[in-house]
Write a protein that holds these residues in place. Structure first.
Motif, PDB file in Angstrom:
ATOM      1  N   VAL A 119      -4.736  19.344 -12.984  1.00 54.01           N
ATOM      2  CA  VAL A 119      -3.534  19.997 -12.464  1.00 54.01           C
ATOM      3  C   VAL A 119      -3.321  21.345 -13.140  1.00 54.01           C
ATOM      4  O   VAL A 119      -2.977  22.347 -12.501  1.00 54.01           O
ATOM      5  CB  VAL A 119      -2.305  19.078 -12.658  1.00 54.01           C
ATOM      6  N   GLY A 120      -3.537  21.384 -14.461  1.00 53.61           N
ATOM      7  CA  GLY A 120      -3.377  22.647 -15.177  1.00 53.61           C
ATOM      8  C   GLY A 120      -4.337  23.710 -14.679  1.00 53.61           C
ATOM      9  O   GLY A 120      -3.966  24.876 -14.543  1.00 53.61           O
ATOM     10  N   GLY A 121      -5.590  23.306 -14.388  1.00 52.93           N
ATOM     11  CA  GLY A 121      -6.565  24.260 -13.877  1.00 52.93           C
ATOM     12  C   GLY A 121      -6.187  24.784 -12.511  1.00 52.93           C
ATOM     13  O   GLY A 121      -6.362  25.975 -12.216  1.00 52.93           O
ATOM     14  N   LYS A 122      -5.647  23.924 -11.652  1.00 56.52           N
ATOM     15  CA  LYS A 122      -5.254  24.356 -10.304  1.00 56.52           C
ATOM     16  C   LYS A 122      -4.056  25.300 -10.355  1.00 56.52           C
ATOM     17  O   LYS A 122      -4.002  26.295  -9.616  1.00 56.52           O
ATOM     18  CB  LYS A 122      -4.935  23.139  -9.444  1.00 56.52           C
ATOM     19  N   VAL A 123      -3.092  25.006 -11.231  1.00 56.02           N
ATOM     20  CA  VAL A 123      -1.922  25.881 -11.358  1.00 56.02           C
ATOM     21  C   VAL A 123      -2.332  27.242 -11.907  1.00 56.02           C
ATOM     22  O   VAL A 123      -1.906  28.294 -11.407  1.00 56.02           O
ATOM     23  CB  VAL A 123      -0.856  25.227 -12.261  1.00 56.02           C
ATOM     24  N   PHE A 124      -3.180  27.223 -12.952  1.00 58.45           N
ATOM     25  CA  PHE A 124      -3.630  28.487 -13.526  1.00 58.45           C
ATOM     26  C   PHE A 124      -4.419  29.301 -12.517  1.00 58.45           C
ATOM     27  O   PHE A 124      -4.318  30.537 -12.482  1.00 58.45           O
ATOM     28  CB  PHE A 124      -4.483  28.217 -14.771  1.00 58.45           C
ATOM     29  N   LEU A 125      -5.216  28.633 -11.662  1.00 56.75           N
ATOM     30  CA  LEU A 125      -6.012  29.338 -10.658  1.00 56.75           C
ATOM     31  C   LEU A 125      -5.124  30.114  -9.685  1.00 56.75           C
ATOM     32  O   LEU A 125      -5.468  31.225  -9.269  1.00 56.75           O
ATOM     33  CB  LEU A 125      -6.878  28.343  -9.891  1.00 56.75           C
ATOM     34  N   ILE A 131      -3.511  37.766  -9.243  1.00 55.98           N
ATOM     35  CA  ILE A 131      -3.684  39.066  -9.898  1.00 55.98           C
ATOM     36  C   ILE A 131      -5.131  39.527  -9.789  1.00 55.98           C
ATOM     37  O   ILE A 131      -5.408  40.700  -9.499  1.00 55.98           O
ATOM     38  CB  ILE A 131      -3.246  38.973 -11.376  1.00 55.98           C
ATOM     39  N   GLY A 132      -6.068  38.608 -10.000  1.00 60.38           N
ATOM     40  CA  GLY A 132      -7.483  38.990  -9.991  1.00 60.38           C
ATOM     41  C   GLY A 132      -7.958  39.481  -8.640  1.00 60.38           C
ATOM     42  O   GLY A 132      -8.683  40.477  -8.556  1.00 60.38           O
ATOM     43  N   CYS A 133      -7.569  38.804  -7.571  1.00 59.90           N
ATOM     44  CA  CYS A 133      -7.991  39.231  -6.228  1.00 59.90           C
ATOM     45  C   CYS A 133      -7.395  40.590  -5.873  1.00 59.90           C
ATOM     46  O   CYS A 133      -8.074  41.441  -5.284  1.00 59.90           O
ATOM     47  CB  CYS A 133      -7.584  38.183  -5.191  1.00 59.90           C
ATOM     48  N   ALA A 134      -6.127  40.805  -6.243  1.00 63.45           N
ATOM     49  CA  ALA A 134      -5.498  42.097  -5.965  1.00 63.45           C
ATOM     50  C   ALA A 134      -6.195  43.217  -6.727  1.00 63.45           C
ATOM     51  O   ALA A 134      -6.450  44.301  -6.177  1.00 63.45           O
ATOM     52  CB  ALA A 134      -4.018  42.046  -6.329  1.00 63.45           C
ATOM     53  N   ALA A 135      -6.530  42.964  -8.001  1.00 61.44           N
ATOM     54  CA  ALA A 135      -7.221  43.986  -8.795  1.00 61.44           C
ATOM     55  C   ALA A 135      -8.617  44.258  -8.248  1.00 61.44           C
ATOM     56  O   ALA A 135      -9.076  45.407  -8.239  1.00 61.44           O
ATOM     57  CB  ALA A 135      -7.299  43.547 -10.252  1.00 61.44           C
ATOM     58  N   THR A 136      -9.306  43.230  -7.773  1.00 56.44           N
ATOM     59  CA  THR A 136     -10.654  43.418  -7.244  1.00 56.44           C
ATOM     60  C   THR A 136     -10.626  44.191  -5.933  1.00 56.44           C
ATOM     61  O   THR A 136     -11.492  45.038  -5.676  1.00 56.44           O
ATOM     62  CB  THR A 136     -11.336  42.057  -7.039  1.00 56.44           C
ATOM     63  N   ILE A 137      -9.633  43.926  -5.085  1.00 53.21           N
ATOM     64  CA  ILE A 137      -9.502  44.699  -3.851  1.00 53.21           C
ATOM     65  C   ILE A 137      -9.242  46.168  -4.170  1.00 53.21           C
ATOM     66  O   ILE A 137      -9.779  47.074  -3.521  1.00 53.21           O
ATOM     67  CB  ILE A 137      -8.375  44.117  -2.983  1.00 53.21           C
ATOM     68  N   LEU A 138      -8.425  46.423  -5.201  1.00 49.62           N
ATOM     69  CA  LEU A 138      -8.199  47.798  -5.648  1.00 49.62           C
ATOM     70  C   LEU A 138      -9.508  48.432  -6.100  1.00 49.62           C
ATOM     71  O   LEU A 138      -9.813  49.582  -5.770  1.00 49.62           O
ATOM     72  CB  LEU A 138      -7.171  47.818  -6.777  1.00 49.62           C
TER      73      LEU A 138
END
Length: 382
Positions: A119-125, A131-138
Motif C-alpha cells: 500500500v505504501g508503494g502504491k501511494v508513493f507512486l 511530479i515525475g511525469c510532469a517534469a519529464t514532459i517538460l
C-alpha cells in the motif's frame, strides 16, 4: 460587434477542426479494430483451444483434478505480479531494478513487468508519478525545442551554401539576403530527418537487443517502437534476465537507447501532428470553398480574414497565420506554420524578445505554444 463577430467565427472554425479531428480519430479506431480483430482473433481462438487440450492432457496423465490445477495456476498468477517467474530473473527491487522501474514510470512507458505490491508503494507512486511525469514532459518539450532549432540552423546553413553556389556577379549578396529573409525549413524535411534519426537509433538498438536478449531482429524492432513511443505493452522487456555478458555496459546502453529513442519519437510525433493539423485546415478549406454563398465564408471575407483557399500569396499567409495555400500544400512546400516561424527567427539570430523580457517564456513549441499567454504564469501582462 466586429470583434465579437470575428471571435465567433474563429471559435466556430476551431470547433470545426476539433470535431473533424475527433471524427477522423474515431474512424481510425474503428478501422484499426477491424484490422487487428481480423489478424489476431484466429490466433487467440487457436491458443485457447491448445491451452484447454494441454490442461486436459496434464490432468489425465498426472491424475489431478482440474479444480486443483486451476487453484495452483491462480496462485502463480498472483506471484507473477510480484516478479516471480519460472526462469530466474533479475531482482525487481534492488537499487538497479528500482531505478529501471522509476525510469519507466516518469517516461510513461510503464511496461508492467514491475509494479508496487504494498500500500505504501502504491501511494508513493501516485505522488511520485505526478511530479515525475510532469517534469519529464517538460524535458521532452525542451528537447523538442532544441532539436528543431538545431535542425533549422543546419538547414539554413545548407540553404545558404546553395545560394552562394547559384549566385552570380554583384547581385549575389543582395539576392541571397532577400531569399533568406523569408526562408523557412520545410516541415517535410524536418519530419524526414527526425524519421531517419529515429530509424537509425531503432536499428542500432535492435542489433543490441537481438544479441543480448536473443530476440528475433523484427521482434527487437517491434520492442523499440513500443518502448520509444511509450506504449509499453510489456510483452517484451529488455534487461530483465538475472545476468548478461558485460551486464553493466548493457544496462547503460539500454537506458541511453531508450532515452534517445523516446526523445526522437516524441519530436517526430509533434512534427507529424503539425502536418495533421494542416491537413485538417485544408479539408475545412475545401469544404468551405465548395459552398460559394456559404454564410461562414462571407463572414470571413467581410472580416478580411483569408481562408485556406483564399491564402494564395505570401502576404495572405502572413495575415492568416497558420493557414496555407492549397497549391503549396499539394506541392509539398508547406512551412512549419507558427512553429517554424519562431524557429526561423531563432535561426536568423532574431528571436522574439518581448515575451522573454516580460514573463520569462518564449513562444515555445509543443505545450509551450499552447499555454503561452493563456495561464497567469505565462501571461504577457503578468
Amino acid at each position: 460587434l466586429y470583434s465579437r463577430g470575428f471571435q465567433f467565427v474563429h471559435l466556430n472554425e476551431d470547433n470545426a477542426r476539433f470535431g473533424l479531428l475527433a471524427a477522423l480519430i474515431l474512424l481510425y479506431l474503428l478501422c484499426g479494430a477491424l484490422v487487428f480483430s481480423a489478424l489476431e482473433r484466429p490466433s487467440e481462438l487457436q491458443a485457447h483451444q491448445q491451452w484447454q487440450e494441454q490442461l486436459d492432457n496434464f490432468t489425465q496423465q498426472h491424475r489431478l483434478s482440474l479444480h486443483s490445477l486451476q487453484v495452483l495456476l491462480r496462485q502463480y498468477e498472483e506471484a507473477f505480479v510480484t516478479g516471480i517467474r519460472v526462469d530466474p530473473l533479475r531482482p525487481r527491487w534492488d537499487f538497479s531494478g528500482a531505478f529501471y522501474f522509476v525510469g519507466t514510470v516518469i517516461s510513461t512507458i510503464g511496461f508492467g513487468m514491475t509494479t508496487p505490491a504494498t500500500v505504501g508503494g502504491k501511494v508513493f507512486l501516485i505522488f511520485y508519478g505526478l511530479i515525475g511525469c510532469a517534469a519529464t514532459i517538460l524535458f521532452f518539450n525542451l528537447f523538442l525545442e532544441r532539436i528543431i532549432t538545431m535542425l533549422a540552423y543546419i538547414m539554413r546553413w545548407c540553404h545558404e551554401r546553395q545560394l552562394r553556389r547559384a549566385g552570380v556577379g554583384g547581385v549575389e549578396a543582395r539576392g541571397e539576403d532577400d531569399s533568406l529573409e523569408g526562408w523557412k525549413p520545410s516541415v517535410y524535411y524536418v519530419m524526414l530527418i527526425l524519421g531517419i534519426a529515429a530509424l537509425l537509433i531503432a536499428c542500432c538498438a535492435s542489433a543490441l537487443y537481438s544479441t543480448m536478449e536473443e530476440w528475433d531482429y523484427f521482434d527487437a524492432l517491434y520492442f523499440c517502437f513500443v518502448a520509444f513511443s511509450t506504449i509499453g505493452f510489456g510483452d517484451l522487456v529488455s534487461s530483465q534476465r538475472e545476468s548478461y555478458k558485460a551486464q553493466e555496459a548493457y544496462r547503460v546502453g539500454n537506458c541511453l537507447f531508450i532515452l534517445m529513442g523516446v526523445c526522437c519519437i516524441y519530436s517526430l510525433f509533434n512534427v507529424i501532428s503539425i502536418i495533421i493539423k494542416q491537413t485538417l485546415n485544408w479539408i475545412l478549406g475545401r469544404l468551405d470553398c465548395s459552398r460559394i454563398q456559404h454564410p461562414l465564408k462571407q463572414r470571413f471575407t467581410n472580416a478580411s480574414v483569408e481562408t485556406v483557399c483564399d491564402s494564395e500569396t505570401d502576404a495572405g499567409r502572413r495575415l492568416s497565420g497558420e493557414m496555407i495555400s492549397v497549391n503549396d500544400f499539394m506541392a509539398n512546400k508547406v512551412s512549419l506554420a507558427i512553429l517554424q516561424k519562431q524557429l526561423s527567427e531563432t535561426a536568423h539570430g532574431n528571436p522574439r524578445q518581448s515575451h522573454i523580457r516580460q514573463n520569462g517564456f518564449s513562444g515555445g513549441v509543443g505545450a509551450f505554444a499552447i499555454m503561452n499567454n493563456r495561464l497567469q504564469e505565462t501571461s504577457v501582462d503578468r
